[in-house]
Design an enzyme around this catalytic site. Structure first.
Site, short mmCIF file in Angstrom:
data_model
loop_
_atom_site.label_atom_id
_atom_site.label_comp_id
_atom_site.label_asym_id
_atom_site.label_seq_id
_atom_site.Cartn_x
_atom_site.Cartn_y
_atom_site.Cartn_z
N ASN A 1 66.52 24.02 62.12
CA ASN A 1 66.23 24.97 63.19
C ASN A 1 67.25 26.11 63.25
OD1 ASN A 1 65.34 25.85 66.04
ND2 ASN A 1 67.48 25.21 66.31
N TYR B 1 65.72 39.42 57.34
CA TYR B 1 65.33 38.22 58.10
C TYR B 1 63.94 37.75 57.66
CZ TYR B 1 64.12 35.34 62.22
OH TYR B 1 63.72 34.32 63.06
N GLY C 1 71.35 23.32 64.92
CA GLY C 1 71.28 24.27 66.03
C GLY C 1 70.68 23.63 67.27
N LYS D 1 63.11 34.17 55.91
CA LYS D 1 62.17 33.21 56.51
C LYS D 1 60.97 32.99 55.60
CE LYS D 1 64.13 32.13 60.49
NZ LYS D 1 64.55 30.75 60.75
N SER E 1 59.25 31.77 60.67
CA SER E 1 58.96 32.77 61.69
C SER E 1 57.62 33.43 61.39
CB SER E 1 60.04 33.84 61.71
OG SER E 1 59.65 34.94 62.51
N ALA F 1 62.45 38.30 54.88
CA ALA F 1 62.51 37.80 53.50
C ALA F 1 63.11 36.40 53.46
CB ALA F 1 63.32 38.76 52.64
N1 LIG Z 1 63.01 32.75 69.60
C1 LIG Z 1 62.12 33.34 68.81
O1 LIG Z 1 61.41 34.27 69.22
C2 LIG Z 1 61.95 32.85 67.39
C3 LIG Z 1 60.82 33.29 66.67
C4 LIG Z 1 60.66 32.86 65.36
C5 LIG Z 1 61.58 32.03 64.77
N2 LIG Z 1 62.68 31.62 65.49
C6 LIG Z 1 63.63 30.74 64.81
O2 LIG Z 1 63.85 29.61 65.62
C7 LIG Z 1 65.13 29.05 65.33
C8 LIG Z 1 65.88 28.76 66.64
O3 LIG Z 1 66.12 29.98 67.29
P1 LIG Z 1 66.16 30.13 68.88
O4 LIG Z 1 65.09 31.05 69.26
O5 LIG Z 1 66.26 28.82 69.54
O6 LIG Z 1 67.51 30.99 69.03
P2 LIG Z 1 68.97 30.63 69.50
O7 LIG Z 1 68.91 30.09 70.87
O8 LIG Z 1 69.77 31.84 69.22
O9 LIG Z 1 69.41 29.44 68.54
C9 LIG Z 1 69.88 29.65 67.25
C10 LIG Z 1 70.56 28.37 66.80
O10 LIG Z 1 71.06 28.56 65.46
C11 LIG Z 1 72.37 28.05 65.39
N3 LIG Z 1 73.19 28.82 64.45
C12 LIG Z 1 73.26 30.17 64.34
N4 LIG Z 1 74.19 30.52 63.41
C13 LIG Z 1 74.71 29.35 62.94
C14 LIG Z 1 75.70 29.04 61.97
N5 LIG Z 1 76.37 29.98 61.29
N6 LIG Z 1 75.97 27.74 61.73
C15 LIG Z 1 75.32 26.76 62.39
N7 LIG Z 1 74.37 26.99 63.34
C16 LIG Z 1 74.06 28.27 63.59
C17 LIG Z 1 72.95 28.20 66.77
O11 LIG Z 1 73.97 27.23 66.95
P3 LIG Z 1 75.31 27.59 67.84
O12 LIG Z 1 74.80 28.37 69.02
O13 LIG Z 1 75.88 26.27 68.18
O14 LIG Z 1 76.21 28.40 66.94
C18 LIG Z 1 71.74 28.00 67.68
O15 LIG Z 1 71.65 26.67 68.09
C19 LIG Z 1 65.84 30.07 64.43
O16 LIG Z 1 65.76 29.64 63.07
C20 LIG Z 1 65.02 31.33 64.63
O17 LIG Z 1 65.08 32.20 63.52
C21 LIG Z 1 62.88 32.00 66.78
#
Ligand SMILES: NC(=O)c1ccc[n+]([C@@H]2O[C@H](COP(=O)([O-])OP(=O)(O)OC[C@H]3O[C@@H](n4cnc5c(N)ncnc54)[C@H](OP(=O)(O)O)[C@@H]3O)[C@@H](O)[C@H]2O)c1
Length: 242
Positions: free
Chosen positions: A85, A150, A7, A154, A137, A152
């Site tokens: 990620n 979600y 990601g 994480k 998370s 569960a």
């Molecule tokens: N932002 C927050 O508040 C927050 C808080 C806690 C944890 N997190 C965790 O941090 C991580 C990154 O999230 P982010 O905040 O940067 O959000 P984001 O911008 O939505 O990024 C999510 C990433 O996951 C990839 N992804 C989603 N579905 C996929 C699939 N089926 N196959 C391959 N790749 C996939 C996407 O790749 P593509 O776009 O190329 O499909 C994207 O790069 C996630 O695991 C999220 O749960 C985020």
């Protein structure tokens, strides 16, 4: 040194690609939908002298995991850092979450990190210091008010990382970063009121930046973290620390 970031086209993943490249890593930038953005990140890393390329794949499917494994194995014969990620913040009230919703959520947030790690252990074992970092998370610790699947999934990463910390030692360390709210596409739907409410809960007084999480991941990937395994780094501005 070589790192794979899933990601890596946007948000926390893109910030991690930039930070690891700045720290001297060659970077494999995985993406699914945001391939053009991932190519931009890879080009940025190349312009600073690193080897960098894009790995496409839908990690919600076994075939997509296979594609990523095959592609990285063709390019590299070893891997030093694997950052899980990619994830999707699925929401919904418990009574409305169907079995299909649950499976979809688990496929990307838990099954993919599980199977991708399993398939890449041979490459990680060829590193003198293999590192696996899972992005979990805060909700794995607090629970979610509307996203039990979600939370569960994480939380599943915590058990996975603690198990692998034992099973893959001594050659490979396995750790978790657990972000609180971070300014990425995940929060894009917030109303100003909801954003202000989130901010009020954070002792350090602001929503996290993707670079805040990338910095923690980079630390876990660095020589200074050699004796850390099976642990969680909380990146949440003080909201919770256990
Ligand atoms: N932002 C927050 O508040 C927050 C808080 C806690 C944890 N997190 C965790 O941090 C991580 C990154 O999230 P982010 O905040 O940067 O959000 P984001 O911008 O939505 O990024 C999510 C990433 O996951 C990839 N992804 C989603 N579905 C996929 C699939 N089926 N196959 C391959 N790749 C996939 C996407 O790749 P593509 O776009 O190329 O499909 C994207 O790069 C996630 O695991 C999220 O749960 C985020």
């Amino acid at each position: 040194m070589r790192a794979l970031v899933t990601g890596g086209g946007q948000g926390i993943g893109a910030a991690t690609v930039r930070r690891l490249a700045a720290d001297g890593f060659d970077v494999a930038v995985h993406a699914n939908r945001h391939l053009a953005e991932a190519e931009t990140e890879a080009a940025g890393a190349r312009s600073s002298g690193r080897d960098a390329f894009v790995l496409p794949g839908d990690l919600a499917t076994p075939a997509g995991v296979r594609d990523v494994v095959d592609a990285i194995t063709k390019k590299w014969d070893s891997l030093d850092v694997l950052v899980h990620n990619a994830g999707v913040y699925e929401r919904g009230p418990f009574l409305a979450i169907t079995d299909d919703d649950l499976l979809d959520c688990f496929r990307i947030n838990l099954f993919a990190p599980f199977s991708l790690t399993r398939e890449l252990v041979p490459l990680l074992r060829r590193s003198s210091s293999g590192r696996v970092v899972f992005v979990s998370s805060l909700l794995a610790f607090t629970g979610a008010t509307a996203g039990a699947h979600y939370a569960a999934a994480k939380a599943g990463l915590l058990g996975l990382s603690r198990s692998l910390a034992k099973e893959l030692a001594p050659g490979i360390t396995v750790n978790v970063v657990a972000p609180g709210p971070v300014d990425t596409a995940i929060l894009a739907g917030d109303t100003p009121a909801r954003r202000a409410e989130r901010q009020r809960w954070i002792p350090l007084g602001r929503i996290g930046e993707p670079s805040d999480v990338a910095n923690a991941i980079a630390f876990l990937a660095s020589p200074g973290a050699a004796f850390l395994t099976g642990t969680t780094v909380h990146v949440n501005g003080g909201q919770r620390s256990d």
